[in-house]
Design an enzyme around this catalytic site. Structure first.
Site, PDB file in Angstrom:
ATOM      1  N   ASP A   1       0.858  -1.199   0.000  1.00 45.67           N
ATOM      2  CA  ASP A   1       0.000   0.000   0.000  1.00 45.67           C
ATOM      3  C   ASP A   1       0.886   1.238   0.000  1.00 45.67           C
ATOM      4  O   ASP A   1       2.067   1.177   0.347  1.00 45.67           O
ATOM      5  CB  ASP A   1      -0.915   0.017   1.236  1.00 45.67           C
ATOM      6  CG  ASP A   1      -2.179   0.818   1.021  1.00 45.67           C
ATOM      7  OD1 ASP A   1      -3.249   0.222   0.816  1.00 45.67           O
ATOM      8  OD2 ASP A   1      -2.093   2.072   1.033  1.00 45.67           O
TER       9      ASP A   1
ATOM     10  N   ASN B   1      -5.574  -4.650  -6.552  1.00 43.77           N
ATOM     11  CA  ASN B   1      -6.787  -4.082  -5.954  1.00 43.77           C
ATOM     12  C   ASN B   1      -6.724  -2.580  -5.684  1.00 43.77           C
ATOM     13  O   ASN B   1      -7.763  -1.923  -5.634  1.00 43.77           O
ATOM     14  CB  ASN B   1      -7.082  -4.843  -4.645  1.00 43.77           C
ATOM     15  CG  ASN B   1      -8.082  -4.125  -3.780  1.00 43.77           C
ATOM     16  OD1 ASN B   1      -9.297  -4.202  -4.010  1.00 43.77           O
ATOM     17  ND2 ASN B   1      -7.590  -3.373  -2.786  1.00 43.77           N
TER      18      ASN B   1
ATOM     19  N   TYR C   1     -13.093   7.312 -13.763  1.00 42.66           N
ATOM     20  CA  TYR C   1     -13.204   6.089 -12.969  1.00 42.66           C
ATOM     21  C   TYR C   1     -13.773   4.957 -13.824  1.00 42.66           C
ATOM     22  O   TYR C   1     -13.228   3.842 -13.856  1.00 42.66           O
ATOM     23  CB  TYR C   1     -14.107   6.345 -11.755  1.00 42.66           C
ATOM     24  CG  TYR C   1     -14.165   5.191 -10.774  1.00 42.66           C
ATOM     25  CD1 TYR C   1     -13.124   4.966  -9.883  1.00 42.66           C
ATOM     26  CD2 TYR C   1     -15.258   4.326 -10.733  1.00 42.66           C
ATOM     27  CE1 TYR C   1     -13.168   3.907  -8.975  1.00 42.66           C
ATOM     28  CE2 TYR C   1     -15.314   3.272  -9.834  1.00 42.66           C
ATOM     29  CZ  TYR C   1     -14.268   3.069  -8.952  1.00 42.66           C
ATOM     30  OH  TYR C   1     -14.308   2.019  -8.059  1.00 42.66           O
TER      31      TYR C   1
ATOM     32  N   LYS D   1     -12.062   1.374 -15.038  1.00 42.34           N
ATOM     33  CA  LYS D   1     -12.616   0.088 -14.615  1.00 42.34           C
ATOM     34  C   LYS D   1     -13.045  -0.769 -15.809  1.00 42.34           C
ATOM     35  O   LYS D   1     -12.922  -1.992 -15.776  1.00 42.34           O
ATOM     36  CB  LYS D   1     -13.778   0.307 -13.629  1.00 42.34           C
ATOM     37  CG  LYS D   1     -13.340   0.968 -12.311  1.00 42.34           C
ATOM     38  CD  LYS D   1     -12.262   0.160 -11.591  1.00 42.34           C
ATOM     39  CE  LYS D   1     -11.923   0.684 -10.218  1.00 42.34           C
ATOM     40  NZ  LYS D   1     -10.885  -0.110  -9.538  1.00 42.34           N
TER      41      LYS D   1
ATOM     42  N   ILE E   1     -19.385  -1.036  -1.262  1.00 40.58           N
ATOM     43  CA  ILE E   1     -18.692  -1.712  -0.160  1.00 40.58           C
ATOM     44  C   ILE E   1     -18.275  -0.646   0.865  1.00 40.58           C
ATOM     45  O   ILE E   1     -17.824   0.436   0.487  1.00 40.58           O
ATOM     46  CB  ILE E   1     -17.438  -2.464  -0.676  1.00 40.58           C
ATOM     47  CG1 ILE E   1     -17.740  -3.276  -1.949  1.00 40.58           C
ATOM     48  CG2 ILE E   1     -16.881  -3.371   0.433  1.00 40.58           C
ATOM     49  CD1 ILE E   1     -18.820  -4.322  -1.850  1.00 40.58           C
TER      50      ILE E   1
ATOM     51  N   THR F   1     -16.028   1.123   2.691  1.00 43.91           N
ATOM     52  CA  THR F   1     -14.580   1.358   2.728  1.00 43.91           C
ATOM     53  C   THR F   1     -14.308   2.861   2.778  1.00 43.91           C
ATOM     54  O   THR F   1     -15.233   3.657   2.876  1.00 43.91           O
ATOM     55  CB  THR F   1     -13.907   0.798   1.464  1.00 43.91           C
ATOM     56  OG1 THR F   1     -14.253   1.641   0.351  1.00 43.91           O
ATOM     57  CG2 THR F   1     -14.327  -0.633   1.159  1.00 43.91           C
TER      58      THR F   1
HETATM   59  N1  LIG Z   1     -15.883   0.678  -1.973  1.00 43.54           N
HETATM   60  C1  LIG Z   1     -16.642   0.459  -3.025  1.00 43.54           C
HETATM   61  O1  LIG Z   1     -17.864   0.650  -2.970  1.00 43.54           O
HETATM   62  C2  LIG Z   1     -16.022  -0.033  -4.309  1.00 43.54           C
HETATM   63  C3  LIG Z   1     -16.889  -0.438  -5.344  1.00 43.54           C
HETATM   64  C4  LIG Z   1     -16.344  -0.910  -6.518  1.00 43.54           C
HETATM   65  C5  LIG Z   1     -14.969  -1.005  -6.668  1.00 43.54           C
HETATM   66  N2  LIG Z   1     -14.139  -0.600  -5.644  1.00 43.54           N
HETATM   67  C6  LIG Z   1     -12.703  -0.741  -5.857  1.00 43.54           C
HETATM   68  O2  LIG Z   1     -12.133  -1.458  -4.782  1.00 43.54           O
HETATM   69  C7  LIG Z   1     -10.746  -1.189  -4.703  1.00 43.54           C
HETATM   70  C8  LIG Z   1     -10.343  -0.948  -3.268  1.00 43.54           C
HETATM   71  O3  LIG Z   1     -10.918   0.271  -2.821  1.00 43.54           O
HETATM   72  P1  LIG Z   1     -11.673   0.393  -1.416  1.00 43.54           P
HETATM   73  O4  LIG Z   1     -13.098   0.644  -1.706  1.00 43.54           O
HETATM   74  O5  LIG Z   1     -11.284  -0.707  -0.518  1.00 43.54           O
HETATM   75  O6  LIG Z   1     -11.095   1.820  -0.913  1.00 43.54           O
HETATM   76  P2  LIG Z   1     -10.062   2.171   0.258  1.00 43.54           P
HETATM   77  O7  LIG Z   1      -9.752   3.607   0.049  1.00 43.54           O
HETATM   78  O8  LIG Z   1     -10.611   1.761   1.567  1.00 43.54           O
HETATM   79  O9  LIG Z   1      -8.804   1.276  -0.082  1.00 43.54           O
HETATM   80  C9  LIG Z   1      -7.974   1.546  -1.183  1.00 43.54           C
HETATM   81  C10 LIG Z   1      -6.524   1.286  -0.802  1.00 43.54           C
HETATM   82  O10 LIG Z   1      -5.702   1.568  -1.937  1.00 43.54           O
HETATM   83  C11 LIG Z   1      -4.565   2.292  -1.485  1.00 43.54           C
HETATM   84  N3  LIG Z   1      -3.986   3.103  -2.553  1.00 43.54           N
HETATM   85  C12 LIG Z   1      -4.491   4.221  -3.121  1.00 43.54           C
HETATM   86  N4  LIG Z   1      -3.630   4.736  -4.010  1.00 43.54           N
HETATM   87  C13 LIG Z   1      -2.555   3.908  -4.030  1.00 43.54           C
HETATM   88  C14 LIG Z   1      -1.336   3.905  -4.744  1.00 43.54           C
HETATM   89  N5  LIG Z   1      -1.037   4.884  -5.621  1.00 43.54           N
HETATM   90  N6  LIG Z   1      -0.459   2.911  -4.524  1.00 43.54           N
HETATM   91  C15 LIG Z   1      -0.736   1.918  -3.623  1.00 43.54           C
HETATM   92  N7  LIG Z   1      -1.864   1.890  -2.898  1.00 43.54           N
HETATM   93  C16 LIG Z   1      -2.777   2.872  -3.094  1.00 43.54           C
HETATM   94  C17 LIG Z   1      -5.103   3.149  -0.358  1.00 43.54           C
HETATM   95  O11 LIG Z   1      -4.060   3.629   0.498  1.00 43.54           O
HETATM   96  C18 LIG Z   1      -6.063   2.204   0.338  1.00 43.54           C
HETATM   97  O12 LIG Z   1      -5.423   1.470   1.351  1.00 43.54           O
HETATM   98  C19 LIG Z   1     -10.494  -0.020  -5.652  1.00 43.54           C
HETATM   99  O13 LIG Z   1      -9.919  -0.490  -6.860  1.00 43.54           O
HETATM  100  C20 LIG Z   1     -11.886   0.533  -5.888  1.00 43.54           C
HETATM  101  O14 LIG Z   1     -11.984   1.218  -7.109  1.00 43.54           O
HETATM  102  C21 LIG Z   1     -14.643  -0.135  -4.488  1.00 43.54           C
END
Ligand SMILES: NC(=O)c1ccc[n+]([C@@H]2O[C@H](COP(=O)([O-])OP(=O)(O)OC[C@H]3O[C@@H](n4cnc5c(N)ncnc54)[C@H](O)[C@@H]3O)[C@@H](O)[C@H]2O)c1
Length: 281
Positions: A37, A90, A154, A158, A187, A189
Site C-alpha cells: 500500500d 486491488n 473512474y 474500470k 462496499i 470502505t
Molecule cells: N468501496 C466500493 O464501494 C467499491 C466499489 C467498486 C470497486 N471498488 C474498488 O475497490 C478497490 C479498493 O478500494 P476500497 O473501496 O477498498 O477503498 P479504500 O480507500 O478503503 O482502499 C484503497 C486502498 O488503496 C490504497 N492506494 C491508493 N492509491 C494507491 C497507490 N497509488 N499505490 C498503492 N496503494 C494505493 C489506499 O491507500 C487504500 O489502502 C479499488 O480499486 C476501488 O476502485 C470499491
C-alpha cells in the site's frame, strides 16, 4: 486453484477496505500474504492486526502508479517469500468526476492507479506466478466497469480492468494462471476519501464539486451508499471462493444486474437496427 494453504499472495491497496478484506480472508486460509500500500501508517496497523491472529504476513510500501516502485515491491516479495502464486491488483482511487470537472491530473491519477498499475502488476508478477507452476490473478474493477455513469475517468479505468481480465483469461489459462475480475457494488470502505493518498505529482486534481450541483448531489448519494455498504471481509471471502473455483467474474451482490441487462439490450438493439442490411465493401 484449490489448496490455498502455504501459497503466497501479493495484495495491493491492502491497508484498507476491500484489499484488507481479501488479505484477511486469504491469511485465514493459511496463505502467506505480502500487503502492499502507499499509506505507510495504515499498512503497519493492518499488518499488526493480522500478525496478532498468527497470520504469516509482511508489508511493503509502494505507490503502484509508479512502475519502478511496484517492481521493487515484487523483488522484496521474492526475497521474503521466494515467489508469488496469487496476485491481487486491488489498489484504486475514486478519482475524476463528471463532465465539466475533468483535468489531466484527474485522468492521470485515476488511470495511473486504477489501470496502469494493474497492467504493470500483470507484467511483473505473471512470469513469477508461471515460474512457480501457476496460480491466480484477481483484479478489482467495479460494477462501474460494466455500466458507465457519472465519473468517466473512474469508469474508463474500470472498463479497462474488465477488458484486460477477460482477454488475459484466455491467454493465461493455458499457462496455468486463472484470471478473475472482481466487480463490487457498494462496499463499506474509505474509497470516498481517496484523496488522502493523492501523490504530489497529481496535485492539480480538481477539488470538491460545488454544493447544489447535480454532480455533488450524486456524489453525496454514492457516499451515503458506501457508508452503509457491504462488509469488506465478506468480499474477501467471495474472492477466496472465486480463486478456489476459478470464477471469471466475482460479483458482491445483484443490485445492478438490471442495469447491466439494460446495457446488453441496448447493444443488441444496435445490431437489430442494421441486421437486414448488406454492408458495402
Ligand atoms: N468501496 C466500493 O464501494 C467499491 C466499489 C467498486 C470497486 N471498488 C474498488 O475497490 C478497490 C479498493 O478500494 P476500497 O473501496 O477498498 O477503498 P479504500 O480507500 O478503503 O482502499 C484503497 C486502498 O488503496 C490504497 N492506494 C491508493 N492509491 C494507491 C497507490 N497509488 N499505490 C498503492 N496503494 C494505493 C489506499 O491507500 C487504500 O489502502 C479499488 O480499486 C476501488 O476502485 C470499491
Amino acid at each position: 486453484m484449490k489448496d490455498l494453504a502455504g501459497k503466497t499472495a501479493f495484495v495491493t491497496g491492502a491497508a484498507s477496505g476491500i484489499g484488507l478484506g481479501i488479505a484477511t480472508a486469504l491469511a485465514q486460509a493459511g496463505v502467506k500474504v505480502m500487503l502492499c500500500d502507499v499509506e505507510a501508517a495504515a499498512l503497519a496497523a493492518a499488518v499488526d492486526g493480522l500478525k496478532r491472529t498468527n497470520a504469516d504476513v509482511a508489508s511493503v510500501r509502494a505507490d503502484v502508479s509508479l512502475k519502478a516502485e511496484l517492481q521493487a515491491a515484487a523483488e522484496e516479495t521474492r526475497a521474503r517469500y521466494g515467489g508469488v502464486h496469487i496476485l491481487i491488483n486491488n489498489a484504486g482511487v475514486g478519482g475524476g468526476g463528471p463532465y465539466g470537472t475533468w483535468n489531466d491530473a484527474g485522468w492521470d491519477w485515476t488511470l495511473g492507479v486504477n489501470l496502469m498499475a494493474v497492467i504493470w502488476g500483470i507484467e511483473i508478477f505473471a512470469p513469477m506466478i508461471e515460474s512457480q507452476g501457476g496460480g491466480h490473478i484477481v483484479s478489482t474493477a467495479s460494477i462501474a466497469g460494466l455500466i458507465s455513469f457519472n465519473s468517466m475517468p473512474y469508469n474508463v479505468s474500470k472498463y479497462g480492468v474488465v477488458a484486460l481480465s477477460e482477454g488475459l483469461r484466455n491467454e493465461l489459462g493455458p499457462r496455468g494462471i486463472g484470471v478473475s475480475v472482481l466487480c463490487p457494488g457498494f462496499i463499506r470502505t474509505k474509497i470516498m476519501d481517496s484523496r488522502r493518498n493523492l501523490p504530489e505529482r497529481f496535485a492539480g486534481v480538481r477539488g470538491t464539486l460545488p454544493v447544489g450541483s447535480a454532480g455533488r448531489e450524486r456524489m453525496d448519494q454514492v457516499a451515503e451508499r458506501v457508508s452503509r455498504g457491504i462488509d469488506p471481509l465478506y468480499v474477501g471471502e467471495l474472492v477466496r471462493e472465486g480463486i478456489e473455483n476459478d470464477w471469471p467474474y466475482i460479483f458482491t451482490d445483484c443490485e445492478f444486474e438490471p442495469l447491466i441487462e439494460a446495457r446488453f439490450a441496448e447493444i443488441k438493439r444496435g445490431f437489430d437496427r442494421i441486421r437486414d442490411r448488406t454492408p458495402r465493401r
